[in-house]
Design an enzyme around this catalytic site. Structure first.
Site, PDB file in Angstrom:
ATOM      1  N   TYR A 449       0.839  -1.207   0.000  1.00 13.81           N
ATOM      2  CA  TYR A 449       0.000   0.000   0.000  1.00 13.81           C
ATOM      3  C   TYR A 449       0.873   1.257   0.000  1.00 13.81           C
ATOM      4  CZ  TYR A 449      -3.542   3.384   1.492  1.00 13.81           C
ATOM      5  OH  TYR A 449      -4.371   4.476   1.577  1.00 13.81           O
ATOM      6  N   LYS A 453       0.905   4.062  -3.083  1.00 15.15           N
ATOM      7  CA  LYS A 453       0.465   5.443  -2.914  1.00 15.15           C
ATOM      8  C   LYS A 453       1.594   6.426  -3.207  1.00 15.15           C
ATOM      9  CE  LYS A 453      -3.855   4.797  -1.926  1.00 15.15           C
ATOM     10  NZ  LYS A 453      -4.915   5.311  -2.831  1.00 15.15           N
TER      11      LYS A 453
END
Length: 538
Positions: A449, A453
């Protein structure tokens, strides 16, 4: 009453019809005809206020009870007992319709702070307080302390006592006190002693207590018709109101419109400087006030991952700002529910089921928005996924799934949206990144993650640079821990408490999506707007 009201030459308004009927009565020498005409005139005049009440939304139950209590109270006895300084009259109660008018004007102005000069029993105060947001406040000036005692139980029952501050004493002194405290108002309502109107008006204007775009609403500006009766009625109240009306009409700082509502209501707004010397700083770009630049009327917004969480909040925020909204989500039922929520608010909304990890699906999604809503002005690429695993234990399929949606899927959305916007020469693309692009959140472990991002930020910067000269802006936001239903779930509640201890502001994140989607951000591109309550500072 005769038919044919739409024929040429027929009187138009109820007052014009009343004048016409009475004029015929004056010209007639037939006593029976005169009586019939007078009966018609009486019915027309007598039925107006009840009909307006009947076709208007009634006030709340508590407000209606306060109105009845005000009308039924023995004001003479209260005065005889020394509870009031002056002998009050039941007729001073503004009633349901006027309270609803002021409350409606507050809603139209998106008011947060309101000044009421002359509260009486607080019927209008209560209606206004109920129309304000929960962090709004109405400041009510009242000469009689007994009125505060009378109204307070109703404010408490309605759950708005924290939105009402009653200032007891002479109104001019109360205005000065609020000015000294730095208060300013979106709207002021004058309904106090008529001989004091001009002084109160001058205080409000000279002390700049009304915000730009705000208004002063004034009651009783017809004073039972005595202000304009032929020859002029000479009494203190009529003279005071007549002078007030004339001064306001000649005041170059304001525009005023007088309405024949009940005993006359005047709406006063401050003029903008339209002189040749006034530049954009004074007038606003394109003569648009800063809050007007945040409006999205006529725009079409697409939000992916809008079936829940922050995406759902984005959809509601953009819809409330005036945009038509396309709610896109891989869960079609969730998208339909959010679209239905928006429609219930009066927002034009559609639901689209889409898997944004597929280029064809992204193109179909954009084509559907354009076909059904007419264009695509704002795109919010928010769909994402997160798995929690230590780096050494992260499965390959979780890594691929995370990057497929968070990074590849976001780029495919940008690509499809960008083609449409580039052809039109304008558009706003907003990507959801994360504070995880700036730090390593803990205690959770989420390497896929975090990396996905960080890639979102670089995609945003690259597209922002590539498309900057072609009418598009591309930005992203990096929110911290957002207050969603998932965060409030039983499973994450202990973790949320730990996160709060890591945030200097001590609260969960809120987004600035309307600013990023509006003309107010038109000079910002390739930017990562961090909204983390100071989380990344520690």
């Amino acid at each position: 009453m005769e038919n044919g009201v739409h024929k040429t030459g027929q009187p138009d308004t109820p007052v014009e019809v009343l004048v016409d009927v009475l004029g015929k009565a004056l010209q007639s020498s037939d006593i029976h005809e005169v009586k019939g005409l007078l009966e018609n005139a009486y019915k027309l005049a007598h039925g107006l206020d009840p009909y307006l009440d009947a076709i208007s939304t009634p006030p709340s139950e508590v407000c209606q009870e306060l109105i009845h209590a005000s009308l039924d109270h023995d004001w003479a006895e209260a005065h005889n007992q020394g509870k009031t300084q002056f002998l009050q009259k039941r007729e001073c109660c503004a009633g349901a319709l006027e309270g609803q008018l002021i409350a409606t004007l507050c809603k139209l102005a998106s008011a947060k702070t309101v000044l009421e000069v002359g509260m009486f029993t607080g019927t209008t105060t209560l209606a206004v307080a109920q129309a304000l947001p929960h962090d709004g406040k109405v400041y009510a000036l009242e000469i009689e302390d007994y009125m505060r005692e009378f109204a307070q139980p109703y404010f408490q029952r309605a759950g708005v006592s924290d939105r009402v501050e009653v200032v007891v004493g002479p109104a001019s002194k109360g205005i000065a006190q609020l000015a000294a405290r730095g208060n300013r108002f979106d709207l002021a309502f004058l309904d106090a002693d008529k001989t004091g109107y001009l002084g109160y008006y001058n205080q409000l204007m000279d002390l700049n207590l009304i915000v730009p775009g705000g208004a002063i609403i004034v009651d009783n500006t017809l004073m039972k018709g005595r202000t304009y009766y032929p020859g002029g009625v000479k009494d203190e109240l009529a003279d005071a109101i007549r002078e007030f009306n004339e001064v306001v009409r000649k005041d170059a700082r304001v525009d005023v419109v007088a309405l024949p509502f009940r005993d006359g209501v005047s709406i006063i707004t401050r003029r903008r400087d339209a002189s040749a010397e006034a530049d954009d700083v004074i007038t606003g770009t394109a003569h648009s006030r800063i809050l007007q630049r945040l409006k999205l009327n006529g725009k079409v917004a697409l939000i992916t991952g809008a079936g829940q969480g922050i995406g759902r909040a984005f959809a509601h925020a953009l819809g409330e700002a005036g945009a038509a909204v396309a709610v896109a989500d891989i869960n079609g039922d969730a998208a339909e529910r959010v679209a239905a929520e928006l429609a219930a608010k009066g927002v034009r909304a559609i639901a689209i089921t889409a898997d944004v990890t597929q280029a064809k699906e992204c193109q179909r999604m954009v084509d559907t928005v354009v076909e059904r809503l007419g264009a695509l002005d704002i795109a919010v690429n928010n769909a994402g996924v997160n798995f929690n695993n230590a780096a050494e234990d992260t499965p390959e399929n979780e890594w691929d799934t995370t990057f497929s949606l968070n990074t590849k899927g976001l780029f495919l959305c940008c690509q499809a949206e960008g083609r449409h916007m580039l052809a039109r020469g304008r558009g706003r693309i907003i990507n959801t990144a994360s504070m995880a692009s700036l730090l390593v959140p803990h205690p959770q472990k989420q390497i896929a993650y975090n990396a996905s991002k960080a890639a979102v930020v670089k995609i945003t910067q690259t597209l922002g640079a590539e498309w900057a000269g072609r009418g598009l802006t591309v930005n992203c936001m990096s929110p911290g821990i957002v207050n969603t239903a998932l965060i409030q779930s039983e499973a994450l509640r202990p973790l949320a408490k730990e996160w709060l201890q890591q945030i200097p502001m001590g609260r969960l994140a809120e987004a600035a999506i309307v600013f990023m989607a509006s003309d107010a951000s038109s000079y910002m591109t390739g930017h990562n707007l961090v909204l983390d309550g100071g989380h990344t500072l520690w």
